[in-house]
Scaffold this active site. Structure first.
Site, PDB file in Angstrom:
ATOM      1  CD  GLU A   8      -3.006   1.349   2.072  1.00  0.00           C
ATOM      2  OE1 GLU A   8      -3.473   0.378   2.700  1.00  0.00           O
ATOM      3  OE2 GLU A   8      -3.277   2.540   2.321  1.00  0.00           O
ATOM      4  CG  HIS A  10      -0.944   5.379  -1.757  1.00  0.00           C
ATOM      5  ND1 HIS A  10      -1.721   4.402  -2.328  1.00  0.00           N
ATOM      6  CD2 HIS A  10      -1.201   5.325  -0.428  1.00  0.00           C
ATOM      7  CE1 HIS A  10      -2.427   3.795  -1.371  1.00  0.00           C
ATOM      8  NE2 HIS A  10      -2.122   4.329  -0.214  1.00  0.00           N
ATOM      9  CG  HIS A 164      -6.613   2.823  -0.557  1.00  0.00           C
ATOM     10  ND1 HIS A 164      -7.027   4.144  -0.509  1.00  0.00           N
ATOM     11  CD2 HIS A 164      -5.456   2.747   0.133  1.00  0.00           C
ATOM     12  CE1 HIS A 164      -6.126   4.841   0.181  1.00  0.00           C
ATOM     13  NE2 HIS A 164      -5.171   4.011   0.585  1.00  0.00           N
ATOM     14  CG  ASP A 287      -1.269   4.392   3.913  1.00  0.00           C
ATOM     15  OD1 ASP A 287      -1.297   4.733   2.718  1.00  0.00           O
ATOM     16  OD2 ASP A 287      -2.254   4.477   4.665  1.00  0.00           O
TER      17      ASP A 287
HETATM   18 MN    MN Z   1      -3.299   4.357   1.668  1.00  0.00          MN
END
Ligand code: MN
Length: 326
Positions: A8, A10, A164, A287
């Protein structure tokens, strides 16, 4: 631990960058926006410094899901995926990709998933919750019947689908009125995503497509803590189930779902997730860039689990689930 793999993680393209503004204090924006648009420099240093071998990259949120115009959503998804494919090709041993999908148009989303898997070797898709479709107020969840063909193709391609979070639209978010601090990762993301996941489980989707693989972040958006109660509330009544799915919902949670540690670096919560779903179905993630790679890695490397489980969660579960060539 060396060789960790995260999924995860980005990035943004210029057209979606502003979607990530407003979640943090304004003084953090210079730093956050620089982190989002970088792939090959700062990100790679963070990975090297913290024992991360690979990130499977995904577009920021809500991005494609918040573009009500179908043609525009389709075009933007293609643009983001083309860009990601170029970036992955520069260092395929360090970066892999998830497709962004224009779920507003189920047929186009199906075609884009297939294009990204076959032409680019992407490892599945990451979708930011419900899609606003045709108008900003028309919100579509993926248990709806028009997604049957999409899910059939995802199963056939063996493409994991990362569900998500995103925030609810304001007209549906009265519960948060006067408490803007509850929006985003504090609380609203998890509530929105957990309910969406429960809708998928209860709809019978996994009876029709038992091979589907759904990934949730943030150690399961609260679901591990609550799945027993979903199936067992008011046990003395022995009420018949009131949804189309054939089995208790925890069965689907255990058979069709995988969880990541993204943004939830808490040993007690990890152990609860391990007790509910098993260490074979939990995967390390950070994240980035919303959370720090070092915060995720320093916690995970030291957390009190067996070394066998650390290797599974940190690396080998991802190698198996995404058929990674590492
Ligand atoms: Mn995320």
């Amino acid at each position: 631990m060396q060789g960790k793999i995260g999924l995860e993680e980005h990035f943004a393209i210029p057209e979606t960058l502003q979607d990530s503004a407003g979640f943090l204090a304004d003084e953090s924006w210079t730093e956050l926006s620089a982190r989002l648009v970088d792939i090959q420099e700062r990100r790679l240093r963070e990975m090297d410094d913290n024992g991360m071998e690979m990130m499977i990259l995904s577009l920021n949120a809500p991005a494609i899901q918040a573009i009500p115009n179908r043609a525009k959503a389709i075009e933007m998804a293609k643009r983001a995926n083309d860009f990601l494919a170029e970036q992955v090709a520069l260092r395929p041993n360090r970066f892999q990709g998830f497709a962004a999908l224009p779920m507003q148009d189920p047929d186009a989303a199906t075609q884009e998933l297939e294009r990204c898997m076959k032409d680019f070797g992407f490892r599945g898709a990451l979708v930011n919750g419900f899609s606003q479709t045709d108008t900003p107020e028309n919100v579509v969840y993926y248990d709806a019947p028009q997604y049957e063909g999409f899910w059939a193709k995802a199963e056939q391609l063996d493409a994991p689908f990362y569900l998500h979070p995103r925030n609810p639209i304001s007209s549906w978010a009265q519960i948060y009125d006067g408490h803007p601090w509850l929006m985003g990762p504090t609380w609203a993301f998890a509530q929105e995503t957990a309910v969406h996941a429960l809708r998928l489980m209860a709809s019978g989707l996994f009876d029709r497509h038992p091979g589907l693989k759904i990934v949730l972040g943030h150690l399961g958006e609260g679901l591990p803590y609550n799945m027993w109660r979903v199936d067992h509330r008011n046990g003395w009544v022995k009420a018949p189930k009131s949804y189309p799915a054939k089995k208790p919902l925890a069965d689907y949670f255990q058979q069709n779902f995988w969880l990541t540690t993204s943004g939830n670096f808490r040993t007690q919560t990890l152990i609860d997730a391990m007790l509910e779903i098993g260490a074979d179905r939990i995967l390390f993630s950070t994240d980035w860039p919303f959370e720090n790679v070092d915060h995720a890695c320093e916690w995970f490397d030291a957390t009190s689990i067996s070394e066998a489980d650390r290797l599974k969660i940190g690396r080998t579960n991802a190698v198996d689930l995404f058929k990674l060539n590492v």
